[in-house]
Every structure is written in structure tokens, then in C-alpha cells.
Design a protein around this motif. Structure first.
Motif, PDB file in Angstrom:
ATOM      1  N   THR A 149       0.995  -1.107  -0.024  1.00  0.00           N
ATOM      2  CA  THR A 149       0.144  -0.027   0.154  1.00  0.00           C
ATOM      3  C   THR A 149       0.926   1.238   0.009  1.00  0.00           C
ATOM      4  OG1 THR A 149       0.003   0.023   2.337  1.00  0.00           O
ATOM      5  CG2 THR A 149      -1.878  -1.238   1.014  1.00  0.00           C
ATOM      6  N   ARG A 150       1.932   1.281   0.638  1.00  0.00           N
ATOM      7  CA  ARG A 150       2.826   2.335   0.665  1.00  0.00           C
ATOM      8  C   ARG A 150       3.573   2.648  -0.896  1.00  0.00           C
ATOM      9  NH1 ARG A 150       1.579   6.126   2.163  1.00  0.00           N
ATOM     10  NH2 ARG A 150      -0.161   5.052   1.818  1.00  0.00           N
ATOM     11  N   TYR A 151       4.074   1.348  -1.296  1.00  0.00           N
ATOM     12  CA  TYR A 151       4.559   1.427  -2.382  1.00  0.00           C
ATOM     13  C   TYR A 151       3.494   1.815  -3.734  1.00  0.00           C
ATOM     14  CZ  TYR A 151       7.965  -0.038  -6.134  1.00  0.00           C
ATOM     15  OH  TYR A 151       8.821  -0.178  -7.126  1.00  0.00           O
ATOM     16  N   ALA A 152       2.379   1.403  -3.685  1.00  0.00           N
ATOM     17  CA  ALA A 152       1.420   1.783  -4.574  1.00  0.00           C
ATOM     18  C   ALA A 152       0.886   3.198  -4.216  1.00  0.00           C
ATOM     19  CB  ALA A 152       0.450   0.792  -4.510  1.00  0.00           C
ATOM     20  N   GLY A 153       1.203   3.869  -3.015  1.00  0.00           N
ATOM     21  CA  GLY A 153       0.733   5.251  -2.878  1.00  0.00           C
ATOM     22  C   GLY A 153      -0.815   5.034  -2.504  1.00  0.00           C
ATOM     23  N   GLY A 154      -1.286   3.873  -1.806  1.00  0.00           N
ATOM     24  CA  GLY A 154      -2.679   3.735  -1.369  1.00  0.00           C
ATOM     25  C   GLY A 154      -3.259   2.525  -1.533  1.00  0.00           C
ATOM     26  N   CYS A 155      -4.247   2.077  -0.690  1.00  0.00           N
ATOM     27  CA  CYS A 155      -4.802   0.740  -0.698  1.00  0.00           C
ATOM     28  C   CYS A 155      -5.842   0.934  -1.553  1.00  0.00           C
ATOM     29  CB  CYS A 155      -5.174   0.684   0.973  1.00  0.00           C
ATOM     30  SG  CYS A 155      -6.406   1.795   1.576  1.00  0.00           S
ATOM     31  N   GLY A 163      -9.716   7.092  -6.027  1.00  0.00           N
ATOM     32  CA  GLY A 163      -9.003   7.444  -7.117  1.00  0.00           C
ATOM     33  C   GLY A 163      -9.762   6.920  -8.357  1.00  0.00           C
ATOM     34  N   LEU A 164     -10.500   5.999  -8.454  1.00  0.00           N
ATOM     35  CA  LEU A 164     -11.284   5.703  -9.606  1.00  0.00           C
ATOM     36  C   LEU A 164     -12.440   6.697  -9.903  1.00  0.00           C
ATOM     37  CD1 LEU A 164     -11.656   1.772  -9.650  1.00  0.00           C
ATOM     38  CD2 LEU A 164     -10.094   3.387 -11.022  1.00  0.00           C
ATOM     39  N   SER A 165     -13.056   7.255  -8.727  1.00  0.00           N
ATOM     40  CA  SER A 165     -14.132   8.035  -8.785  1.00  0.00           C
ATOM     41  C   SER A 165     -13.740   9.294  -9.225  1.00  0.00           C
ATOM     42  CB  SER A 165     -14.896   8.296  -7.274  1.00  0.00           C
ATOM     43  OG  SER A 165     -14.058   8.762  -6.406  1.00  0.00           O
ATOM     44  N   THR A 166     -12.317   9.771  -8.787  1.00  0.00           N
ATOM     45  CA  THR A 166     -11.743  11.203  -9.589  1.00  0.00           C
ATOM     46  C   THR A 166     -11.311  11.037 -10.804  1.00  0.00           C
ATOM     47  OG1 THR A 166     -10.025  10.780  -7.902  1.00  0.00           O
ATOM     48  CG2 THR A 166     -11.977  12.002  -7.100  1.00  0.00           C
ATOM     49  N   LEU A 167     -11.500   9.816 -11.331  1.00  0.00           N
ATOM     50  CA  LEU A 167     -10.715   9.541 -12.823  1.00  0.00           C
ATOM     51  C   LEU A 167      -9.067   9.760 -12.783  1.00  0.00           C
ATOM     52  CD1 LEU A 167     -13.429  11.454 -14.954  1.00  0.00           C
ATOM     53  CD2 LEU A 167     -13.313   9.070 -14.206  1.00  0.00           C
TER      54      LEU A 167
END
Length: 198
Positions: A149-155, A163-167
Motif C-alpha cells: 500500500t505504501r509502494y502503490a501510494g494507497g490501498c 482514485g477511480l471516482s476522481t478518474l
């Protein structure tokens, strides 16, 4: 008014004990994104709380730069995480469904191939019962999830919901990776864990 409340109380308990369908719980989770943005321009997510907890408890003699920030500005996030833990406790212990877990035929077939006994509580019990091996597996999985989660910048909540809802394109890539990793782990890694350790 009080009489009506007591008359409807058993129905309310039945409603709390029963699992909520996706068309109720899904939109409620989805509404958190605009609500949090509207309340205080805050992003819905949970994994940053691990960083906040590390920043809170880091001794001054260590002084890791990643944890050098004002974590008190994120008190709301810690309260949100505590509420999620409390909600999980209420749902899993206080309002736990007294009926056995209803598994699909395909899940029962999968467990029979793995030679896994079906018991009460979380399944399969060989992973969730408190044995030294299950504790090692759960701890190792938690460390890998925390690193990921830290490497990807989020869970999943940060990328898949906010993220998906803000495109955000990077969130789409992260969600594809999360689900691909989950499917690969469930179908190829977990069965080998059973054959190796149990």
C-alpha cells in the motif's frame, strides 16, 4: 413513541444481524467520497493511518524523515480508522449472525480439493485459528500488504474508491494490480500454503 420503538426493536436487530446486499452497502461506501470532499476536502482512504501511527510513536532519537511531519493534522483519519475497527467489532462480535457461514458449492468444492476442514468462524480454520503457523502467515501477509500500500501510494479504499471516482489513471493501474494479485494468490499461492504447512 417508546412502545413503537420496543415493538420495532426485534425487526431492527434482525436487520443488523443479516448481511447487507451490495446495492445498499456499495452506494453507502461510494457516498463517502463526495461527503468527505465536501466536509473538509479530505480523501477517503485508510492505509495512511499506518504512517500516522508510526509518526506518533517514533522515538526522537531515530528521526526517520518519512515520519517527520505534523501527524496531528490527520487526527480525523485516526478517528475514522478507530471507527472502522469499532464497526468491525460490532458487526463481527456484537451483531454477529448466529447462523453458520453459508458457502457456495464452488467454495465447498475448492476446500475439499485442498483437504480443508470446514468449521465455525472465519474460513478456512487452518489459516485463522491461532496457531504459530497461522500467526506467521497472517503477520507476513500484513507486512506485505503494508509495504504494497505504501509502494502503490494507497490501498484499495484509496485507489478503488477515491482514485477511480476522481478518474486517476494510476488508480486504475493499482486496482488492476490489486485484483490480479488477489486472484493469483487465492488460486496458486494459498493451495500451496496448505500443502506445505498443514
Amino acid at each position: 413513541m417508546v412502545v413503537l420503538f420496543y415493538q420495532s426493536f426485534p425487526d431492527m436487530l434482525d436487520w443488523l444481524y443479516a448481511p447487507w446486499p451490495w446495492y445498499v452497502s456499495g452506494p453507502l461506501i461510494g457516498l463517502m467520497v463526495p461527503l468527505m470532499l465536501w466536509i473538509g476536502n479530505r480523501s477517503f482512504g485508510i492505509s495512511n493511518n499506518l504512517r500516522h501511527l508510526c509518526a506518533m510513536t517514533q522515538p526522537k532519537s531515530i528521526g526517520v524523515d518519512f515520519f517527520q511531519y505534523n501527524w496531528r493534522e490527520h487526527n480525523w483519519s485516526l478517528v475514522f480508522a478507530a471507527g472502522a475497527v469499532l464497526g468491525g467489532f460490532l458487526a463481527g462480535i456484537v451483531f454477529a449472525n448466529p447462523d453458520p457461514v453459508a458457502l457456495s458449492v464452488s467454495a465447498l468444492t475448492m476446500f475439499s480439493y485442498w483437504d480443508v476442514p470446514i468449521g465455525e468462524g472465519f474460513l478456512p480454520p487452518v489459516l485463522f485459528d491461532l496457531t504459530w503457523m497461522s500467526v506467521i502467515v497472517m503477520f507476513g501477509g500484513g507486512v506485505m500488504v503494508g509495504f504494497g500500500t505504501r509502494y502503490a501510494g494507497g490501498c484499495t479504499s484509496g485507489h478503488a474508491i477515491t482514485g477511480l471516482s476522481t478518474l486517476q489513471p494510476q488508480s486504475l493501474l493499482a486496482v488492476l494490480g490489486i485484483f490480479a494479485g488477489g486472484l493469483l494468490s487465492a488460486h496458486f499461492i494459498t493451495p500451496h500454503l496448505f500443502s506445505l504447512f498443514w
